[in-house]
Scaffold this motif. Structure first.
Motif, PDB file in Angstrom:
ATOM      1  N   LEU A   1       0.826  -1.210   0.000  1.00 11.99           N
ATOM      2  CA  LEU A   1       0.000   0.000   0.000  1.00 11.99           C
ATOM      3  C   LEU A   1       0.858   1.257   0.000  1.00 11.99           C
ATOM      4  O   LEU A   1       0.595   2.204  -0.757  1.00 11.99           O
ATOM      5  CB  LEU A   1      -0.925  -0.002   1.221  1.00 11.99           C
ATOM      6  CG  LEU A   1      -2.120  -0.961   1.179  1.00 11.99           C
ATOM      7  CD1 LEU A   1      -2.737  -1.124   2.562  1.00 11.99           C
ATOM      8  CD2 LEU A   1      -3.173  -0.469   0.189  1.00 11.99           C
TER       9      LEU A   1
ATOM     10  N   LYS B   1       2.583   1.569  -3.416  1.00  8.19           N
ATOM     11  CA  LYS B   1       1.678   1.488  -4.574  1.00  8.19           C
ATOM     12  C   LYS B   1       2.007   0.290  -5.471  1.00  8.19           C
ATOM     13  O   LYS B   1       2.140   0.422  -6.696  1.00  8.19           O
ATOM     14  CB  LYS B   1       1.723   2.789  -5.380  1.00  8.19           C
ATOM     15  CG  LYS B   1       1.325   4.010  -4.565  1.00  8.19           C
ATOM     16  CD  LYS B   1       1.254   5.262  -5.410  1.00  8.19           C
ATOM     17  CE  LYS B   1       0.965   6.483  -4.569  1.00  8.19           C
ATOM     18  NZ  LYS B   1      -0.294   6.387  -3.823  1.00  8.19           N
TER      19      LYS B   1
ATOM     20  N   ARG C   1      -8.440  -0.554   3.962  1.00  9.30           N
ATOM     21  CA  ARG C   1      -7.388   0.250   3.322  1.00  9.30           C
ATOM     22  C   ARG C   1      -7.192  -0.166   1.873  1.00  9.30           C
ATOM     23  O   ARG C   1      -7.026   0.676   0.980  1.00  9.30           O
ATOM     24  CB  ARG C   1      -6.067   0.087   4.077  1.00  9.30           C
ATOM     25  CG  ARG C   1      -5.956   0.919   5.342  1.00  9.30           C
ATOM     26  CD  ARG C   1      -4.510   0.928   5.841  1.00  9.30           C
ATOM     27  NE  ARG C   1      -3.621   1.611   4.905  1.00  9.30           N
ATOM     28  CZ  ARG C   1      -2.297   1.523   4.934  1.00  9.30           C
ATOM     29  NH1 ARG C   1      -1.705   0.741   5.838  1.00  9.30           N
ATOM     30  NH2 ARG C   1      -1.556   2.181   4.071  1.00  9.30           N
TER      31      ARG C   1
ATOM     32  N   TYR D   1      -7.896   2.056  -1.460  1.00 10.45           N
ATOM     33  CA  TYR D   1      -6.843   2.236  -2.459  1.00 10.45           C
ATOM     34  C   TYR D   1      -7.399   1.933  -3.856  1.00 10.45           C
ATOM     35  O   TYR D   1      -7.183   2.691  -4.811  1.00 10.45           O
ATOM     36  CB  TYR D   1      -5.677   1.307  -2.139  1.00 10.45           C
ATOM     37  CG  TYR D   1      -4.543   1.342  -3.139  1.00 10.45           C
ATOM     38  CD1 TYR D   1      -3.436   2.149  -2.939  1.00 10.45           C
ATOM     39  CD2 TYR D   1      -4.590   0.562  -4.300  1.00 10.45           C
ATOM     40  CE1 TYR D   1      -2.393   2.190  -3.858  1.00 10.45           C
ATOM     41  CE2 TYR D   1      -3.564   0.602  -5.223  1.00 10.45           C
ATOM     42  CZ  TYR D   1      -2.463   1.408  -5.003  1.00 10.45           C
ATOM     43  OH  TYR D   1      -1.448   1.439  -5.933  1.00 10.45           O
TER      44      TYR D   1
ATOM     45  N   ASN E   1      -7.880   4.797  -6.807  1.00 11.20           N
ATOM     46  CA  ASN E   1      -7.067   4.673  -8.022  1.00 11.20           C
ATOM     47  C   ASN E   1      -7.908   4.331  -9.250  1.00 11.20           C
ATOM     48  O   ASN E   1      -7.576   4.733 -10.365  1.00 11.20           O
ATOM     49  CB  ASN E   1      -5.965   3.637  -7.808  1.00 11.20           C
ATOM     50  CG  ASN E   1      -4.820   4.184  -6.971  1.00 11.20           C
ATOM     51  OD1 ASN E   1      -3.909   4.812  -7.485  1.00 11.20           O
ATOM     52  ND2 ASN E   1      -4.894   3.973  -5.662  1.00 11.20           N
TER      53      ASN E   1
END
Length: 719
Positions: free
Chosen positions: A485, A488, A539, A543, A547
């Motif tokens: 995370l 990325k 989380r 994400y 994204n």
């Protein structure tokens, strides 16, 4: 108060509902009120200029001002009672300083209405007493003037009489202003000189009986927790010369031994020379409010289903033990229990049966857990036991007793009998553990070691245990996932979802992979279980959401071609306010059409958090977002909950779809799900479409969409 004519009353109230409530209450209680209602400051001022009222009852907050705006228009002889909202004590204090006779506090249930006739009666009584005192004063002055010559020799006696009159007047004024609460007035020696009806009721001492008695004999207070006597505020006032407010948790014990939670204050009564002439003690019964406060505190620290300590409180106690271990060498142990076969019963018989099973298991465990120990429900079918002053050998015997009592138990439901067991991880709380997270991780791993070893057994953790190290390998995913995370390393993939009719734009589901540091693509099956187990799914979901939406914001062509994009949400995210805000903020930030995005939630996650799921879906559907129920049919209570979930699509579980060509039962299940979904106005999507033959069967059944390797494999988003 006996009256021959009705009370001429002006009610100043701008709220029509409150006006109606007052009218109904007066009519219902047959109150002798000849009332006029003003709905604003302007209307009240106009009425006060034209006519005289015996008493004014005014709501503080008015549409065109406040009740303070009409005070100057009310004759000095006309008392005014302020009505304030809860928490407006400052308004009430200001009102009393401006000369208000009393004040009332509104509540949501309208209970304050019952105090109106009592307060009005008390105010009018006070007014009558004041008039009587004033008449007596004038009469006395007249006598003094007429008999000046005769009373010259008695001038000292007259002065003392006037001083006593002033004292009585001051006491009467304080008492009258406090008439809504219990009031006791004492002299400078602490002997009771006055006790009002409210105080009589709380102490069970009549005025005639209490008169002349020491305050401690009538007003007996103790500490709610320690049960020890508290200092009497009257005595403190007399000795220190200052007002006193009782500490929280004060309990009054009446003459019959009954107890009342009270709040009170005591203030000295001073003469012209500032000398203390006595004390006025004002107190009120707050038993209901204190009981409500205790109930709220209990609810915050206990599980509502079983009544056991909840996870939050249990972790607080574990932390306390960790701190205690640093300063003493006492022995503590921790049992982590996970029921075996609970999901089978929950899915087979429904959540009502699952809840009943948990309550019965709680009763069984309570029989064996020592009184000094803490038994808690940690969540779902997991329990914890904190054993204090207990070595590991004794803890192991106790843990085995817990296992045996569960193993011997049979759960009966609707003529069915179920055998369950429990897997227990046991560990001594030693200096090895410095933080709560490490302690819980090892306990969790120990419990899983018991499950891996065959269930229905106790696994005792030993330092450097190889089995725990093996299980900790899964826990190491926590660090890897956090690293992925932070750097990325998650990559977005998409898999097409094809309509069985005419395709209008692209429709696909967003999937995720991890690209490791050595460029290896890691499939979700390797890390999703660990992410779910250790609370990282929210989380990861956020994400993916951020994204994905960012990618569409940067690729307007792909957005133009998009019919629907589906994004998976975990059960943890479904109950997360932050995830909801994340979606709302991202849609607004990137100015994306919400109706092009569909969020998939599994059937089991939605049912496990039904209320949260419904609220979550409702909030996002108001923006235009769609929802799909994933793996539909995997739970045995699917249809019972379907009507309550505001979903747009049903994704039929692939375990039924993959064998519809050769298994008539699976074919019937898919057909039923499709038909019921359509009856409820929902579109259907079949998963695991891996052959053309399966696809043709779905066309024949009328399923709306299909997804699977035969139609398209996952590929990186953007390729």
């Amino acid at each position: 108060m006996n009256r021959k004519k009705p009370v001429n009353l002006l009610l100043v109230e701008d709220d029509l509902a409150d006006q109606m409530s007052f009218k109904r209450f007066v009519k219902q209680e047959q109150l002798p009120y000849d009332y006029t209602i003003a709905g604003s400051v302007a209307e009240a001022v106009d009425l006060l200029k034209k006519q005289t009222f015996e008493i004014v009852l005014a709501d503080h907050a008015l549409g065109d001002g406040t009740a303070f705006d009409i005070v100057d228009y009310i004759p000095m002889a006309t008392p005014i009672i302020f009505v304030t909202g809860s928490g407006n004590e400052a308004v009430a204090v200001k009102a009393l300083k401006l000369g208000a006779a009393d004040y009332l506090t509104k509540d949501l249930n309208g209970e304050y209405l019952h105090l109106i006739p009592i307060t009005i009666d008390n105010v009018l009584k006070a007014k009558a007493v004041e008039a009587e005192l004033e008449s007596y004063r004038r009469h006395l002055e007249k006598l003094v003037e007429e008999r000046t010559a005769e009373l010259r020799l008695e001038i000292d006696y007259r002065k003392r009489a006037e001083e006593r009159l002033m004292q009585e007047k001051e006491r009467a004024q304080v008492t009258l202003k406090s008439i809504g609460d219990a009031v006791i007035v004492t002299g400078d020696t602490g002997l009771i000189e006055f006790i009002n009806p409210a105080a009589e009721k709380l102490t069970e001492w009549r005025h005639a009986e209490a008169l002349g008695r020491p305050i401690d004999e009538v007003f007996h207070i103790i500490d709610e927790k320690t049960r020890k006597p508290l200092p009497n505020p009257v005595a403190q006032c007399l000795s220190e010369g200052e007002a006193k407010i009782l500490m929280s948790g004060t309990v009054l014990i009446d003459r019959l031994g009954r107890e009342y939670a009270i709040q009170d204050s005591a203030a000295p009564i001073r003469g012209e020379g500032n000398e203390i002439q006595g004390v006025v003690l004002v107190f009120s019964d707050v038993s209901h409010a204190r009981r409500l406060s205790r109930e709220l505190a209990y609810q915050a620290s206990h599980d509502p289903l079983t009544g056991l300590v909840n996870r939050r409180e249990f972790e607080t106690r574990l932390n306390r033990v960790l701190q205690t271990r640093k300063v003493c060498e006492d022995q503590f142990a921790f049992c982590y229990l996970d029921l075996d076969q609970f999901k089978v019963i929950n899915d087979t018989c429904g959540h009502t049966a699952g809840d009943e099973l948990l309550k019965q298991v709680t009763s069984l465990l309570q029989r064996k857990v020592r009184k000094r120990d803490t038994l808690a429900r940690l969540g779902g079918d997991e329990f914890g036991v904190l054993m204090e002053h207990c070595g590991i050998e004794q803890a192991e015997r106790l843990a085995d007793e817990l296992r045996e009592i569960i193993a011997d138990y049979r759960f009966n439901w609707n003529n069915q009998s179920f055998h369950i067991g429990v897997s227990i991880g046991l560990m001594a709380i030693t200096e090895e553990f410095n933080c709560l997270n490490d302690l819980l991780m090892v306990a969790d791993a120990s419990c899983y070691a018991a499950k891996d070893a065959g269930r229905n057994r106790v696994f005792v953790y030993q330092k450097n245990d190889e089995e725990i190290r093996r299980l900790s390998g899964q826990m190491q995913w926590v660090a890897k996932l956090n690293d992925a995370l932070d750097h990325k390393r998650f990559q977005l993939y998409r898999q097409p979802i094809c309509t069985t009719g005419t395709q209008n734009g692209e429709h696909y589901e967003i999937l995720v992979r991890i690209l490791s540091a050595d460029r290896e693509v890691i499939l979700p099956g390797a890390f999703i279980p660990a992410a779910e187990r250790y609370g990282l799914m929210s989380r990861i979901d956020e994400y993916i959401i951020e994204n994905t939406l960012l990618w569409f914001a940067e690729h307007s062509g792909a957005l133009a071609d998009l019919s629907m994009c589906s994004i998976n949400l975990s059960g943890q995210t479904l109950g997360s306010d932050s995830a909801q805000h994340c979606i709302q903020a991202a849609l607004k930030k990137f100015n994306l059409p919400a109706d092009r995005f569909c969020f998939e939630v599994t059937e089991t996650a939605a049912i496990a958090n039904l209320n949260q799921a419904t609220r979550f879906m409702g909030a996002l559907k108001t923006l235009g977002c769609r929802f799909a129920l994933d793996d539909f049919g995997s739970g045995l209570s699917s249809f019972a909950y379907l009507k309550n979930l505001p979903v747009d699509f049903l994704k039929i579980d692939g375990m039924f779809v993959k064998d519809i060509c050769c298994d008539p039962v699976d074919l019937a299940m898919v057909k039923s799900i499709n038909e019921i979904g359509h009856l409820l106005g929902k579109q259907t999507i079949a998963e695991f479409v891996e052959t053309e033959e399966i696809y043709l069967h779905l066309l024949e059944l009328g399923v709306d969409y299909a997804q699977g390797f035969w139609l398209g494999r996952p590929e990186p988003l953007g390729e």
